[in-house]
Design an enzyme around this catalytic site. Structure first.
Site, PDB file in Angstrom:
ATOM      1  N   ASP A   1      67.209  36.548   6.661  1.00  0.00           N
ATOM      2  CA  ASP A   1      67.498  37.885   7.176  1.00  0.00           C
ATOM      3  C   ASP A   1      66.246  38.486   7.816  1.00  0.00           C
ATOM      4  OD1 ASP A   1      69.227  40.382   7.193  1.00  0.00           O
ATOM      5  OD2 ASP A   1      67.533  41.094   6.002  1.00  0.00           O
TER       6      ASP A   1
ATOM      7  N   GLU B   1      67.538  34.857  11.475  1.00  0.00           N
ATOM      8  CA  GLU B   1      68.026  36.014  12.204  1.00  0.00           C
ATOM      9  C   GLU B   1      66.822  36.498  13.000  1.00  0.00           C
ATOM     10  OE1 GLU B   1      70.419  40.191  11.426  1.00  0.00           O
ATOM     11  OE2 GLU B   1      68.857  39.625  10.015  1.00  0.00           O
TER      12      GLU B   1
END
Length: 720
Positions: free
Chosen positions: A343, A379
């Site tokens: 993330d 990401e």
């Protein structure tokens, strides 16, 4: 109680079958107490006297798995220089393998008075915080081994443990929403029938329920609020939270592996649940604040934040890097997971303020013999300056391709001047990844993900409808690149419902026909809706849970998705190892390029076609006889050739098939729109009409080109 000196490595609580070794890093501490907690809340403190290289350690022969514990760290409290030690706060072990309970929003968790933030709050937090738990490392893995899926063959399914299982009618209500449910035969049967090869689980590291959400009757559903990087989240456990969550997680992985399905974890190493300078003291802040967090240089009472969550971990210190690497290795070696999605990964790449491809984090990942061999997905953005880094990660990494998502959405909502970008995304985004020596697997293609509209909502809403989140409907992304197909939200109009289904199929088909690695959001294969809410981070209820009671259109979407995934698995031309080049390949069994972009007139697209803003139609020719690749066993790959017709306009369009050199007869294998039947044959240069917002896939068997003799004696090439 006997107290032995113990060892400084490994960090955390390590049960060896007899007793338990405890080791905690803190450079700033003056004293450290290990606190053993009983079920009634009583606490026994053990002074740790041994310190080696800032690691405090002790061995307790009598401590067994299931023991709750925590630490009290004595040291300087001076926020202005970055120090926040506070022995009144019971602290979690950063290496805890299991965590019991859930932190409340009690004032004792905070080191200051709410009404007067400059004043210290020395109220003891033990009764209101979470507790670390000693766990047994032993588990019968049997003959468990990672599924042998090559990366280019992968189809990822992004799933939420609770959201996917909470309403499944074939799972007993008592175990829904747990690791046990995720490994249940009913879920595994669905995944296998769908054809996915990997599940990407939304955060399962122990996270904290945000106090401000709990006060509003909401909760942190997504879980991007980690506090324990080694501990499976305890609210997903069926049998208990004093170590049972570890056993259940391992059994879930074992069950999925037996079904030949990989497990990828969505991990949040960029920040922690302790938030900004006004956040609670749960773990890292009280152990060694300045060693774990990036602080503002001008005033170290504040945190440098590139994540939008209040803090960022200090990636350039050895002990933070060690924490992350130890966590990653633990999940691979002890928990048997097969990869990670990071993330806001740009935050991990920040050395000072800029994003650095050659940062220490990438260096240690690259040289690690364990982590470098699993799937690594970034990401590739964060909220800091220069944080959007699609295409900027090193060769070992794959990336969520945000450009793919945006372009495919725009193309299928008939935006002008998109066709050039669309062909690049369909072909694997070589413009983003080839310059660093990467291949199509660098691109994780997705149209929808947990953050944003579902695929059904993407074709049903123009605007977000997030009122349920309690923020006046202003949270979430306002520019969704969506189109409601004529009516906003719910409707009984069959024409609009049919159009929405057709457009959702087009999006799903495009995803599964594109070069790269496709990722399907759970429930999209069944037409799941969130009623237009595109930011359901706090909605742990029927709004986000997958509803398995399907109407006729949802059943049709499921059937179509299964057939699309099966088509992708069957044909290597849709999942090539190397980028398409649009040239005649050397040593290929064809005089045609590996890919051609063809107009509706059946001829290669010219400059006027590419430059025409209103051109929303395209035919893609994929040459199955021009795959310059072999299987891992050295067998040469030859596949059927394909024609894919896209009509993203709002009108019916006549398409003329290309000449006989491309193929004399083509067979329809899949499509959207009802003007032609699956199995029908279409001849070269024949003209067919395709309805608005439709897609058609035609294929022909591999064979020699026109005028080429067939060698009946030659050994047929092996099919991949």
């Amino acid at each position: 109680m006997q107290i032995w000196t113990g060892q400084s490595y490994p960090l955390g609580a390590t049960f060896d079958g007899s007793g338990t070794n405890f080791a905690l890093f803190s450079e700033i501490a003056d004293r450290v107490e290990l606190c053993l907690l009983d079920d009634d809340g009583s606490e026994r403190r053990v002074e740790i006297t041994e310190v080696d290289a800032y690691v405090w350690h002790v061995y307790l022969p009598s401590v067994q798995p299931g023991q709750r514990y925590g630490y009290r760290v004595h040291g300087p409290y001076d926020p202005s220089v970055g120090h926040r030690c506070d022995p009144s706060k019971l602290l979690l072990d950063p290496y805890a393998k299991a965590i019991a309970g859930m932190a409340s929003n009690h004032p004792s968790l905070y080191a200051y008075e709410f009404e007067a933030p400059q004043e210290r709050n020395s109220e003891d937090s033990a009764a209101h915080t979470m507790h670390s738990v000693v766990v047994s490392p032993f588990f019968d893995w049997g003959n468990d081994h990672p599924p042998a899926h090559e990366y280019h063959d992968t189809v990822i399914y992004e799933a939420h443990i609770k959201g996917l299982t909470m309403l499944h009618p074939d799972i007993d209500e008592s175990i829904r929403g747990t690791y046990v449910a995720m490994g249940h035969p009913a879920i595994i049967e669905h995944l296998q029938s769908l054809g996915v090869t990997a599940v990407e689980l939304m955060p399962v590291h122990q996270f904290v329920q945000d106090g401000h959400l709990v006060e509003k009757g909401l909760s942190n559903y997504w879980g991007y609020n980690t506090i324990g990087f080694f501990a499976p989240h305890n609210e997903y456990s069926y049998t208990g939270d004093t170590g049972q969550q570890v056993q259940e997680f391992k059994q879930m992985v074992k069950n999925l592996h037996e079904a030949d399905i990989e497990v990828i974890l969505d991990v949040v190493y960029n920040h922690t649940a302790e938030g900004n300078h006004l956040g609670p003291t749960l773990c890292f802040r009280g152990i060694d604040n300045a060693a774990y967090y990036r602080l503002v240089e001008e005033d170290k009472a504040y945190y440098y934040d590139t994540t939008g969550t209040g803090n960022s971990l200090l990636m350039r210190t050895p002990h933070v890097l060690q924490l992350i690497m130890d966590s990653l290795r633990y999940w691979v070696t002890d928990m048997h997971v097969d990869g990670f999605r990071f993330d806001l990964a740009s935050t991990l790449a920040r050395e000072l303020h800029e994003v650095d491809r050659l940062s220490a984090f990438f260096d240690i990942i690259q040289q690690d013999p364990i982590i470098s061999q699993v799937k690594l997905i970034a990401e590739p953005w964060d909220l800091g300056e220069g944080g959007y880094q699609v295409g900027g990660f090193p060769p070992l990494w794959s990336e969520w391709n945000g450009s793919y998502r945006d372009t495919v959405r725009d193309f299928h909502r008939s935006e002008p001047s998109v066709i050039g970008q669309f062909t690049s995304r369909l072909a694997g985004s070589s413009d983003l990844y080839q310059h660093t020596g990467r291949t199509p697997i660098a691109s994780i293609n997705f149209v929808t993900a947990h953050d944003g509209f579902t695929m059904r909502d993407l074709v049903s809403y123009d605007e977000r409808h997030n009122e349920a989140n309690g923020e006046g409907g202003e949270d979430g992304e306002s520019h969704n690149r969506s189109w409601n197909s004529g009516v906003e939200g719910s409707t009984d109009d069959p024409e609009i419902l049919d159009l929405r289904l057709r457009r959702a199929k087009n999006l799903m088909a495009t995803l599964l026909l594109s070069q790269g690695v496709p990722m399907v959001l759970h429930g999209d294969e069944m037409g799941r809706t969130q009623d237009g809410n595109n930011n359901t981070y706090c909605q742990d209820n029927e709004l986000t849970w997958v509803d398995w009671d399907l109407d006729a259109r949802q059943q049709e979407m499921l059937r179509f998705t299964r057939e699309m995934i099966a088509l992708r698995h069957e044909h290597p031309i849709f999942r090539r190892r190397r980028f398409l080049q649009g040239v005649v390949r050397e040593n290929a069994d064809s005089s045609l390029p590996d890919v051609e972009w063809i107009g509706t007139d059946g001829k290669p697209m010219g400059d006027e076609d590419w430059d025409e803003p209103e051109n929303k139609c395209l035919v893609v020719f994929l040459n199955g006889s021009a795959i310059p690749e072999s299987t891992s066993r050295g067998e040469r790959i030859i596949d059927d050739s394909a024609l894919i017709m896209f009509n993203a306009s709002g009108n019916p369009v006549d398409f003329t098939l290309p000449d006989t050199e491309h193929g004399r007869v083509w067979t329809v294998v899949l499509g959207t729109g009802k003007t032609i039947d699956v199995g029908a044959e279409v001849s070269a240069q024949e003209t067919i009409s395709r309805p608005a917002h439709s897609l058609l896939v035609l294929m022909r068997p591999a064979g020699p080109g026109p005028g080429e003799a067939v060698d009946e004696e030659a050994e047929q090439p092996a099919r991949a």
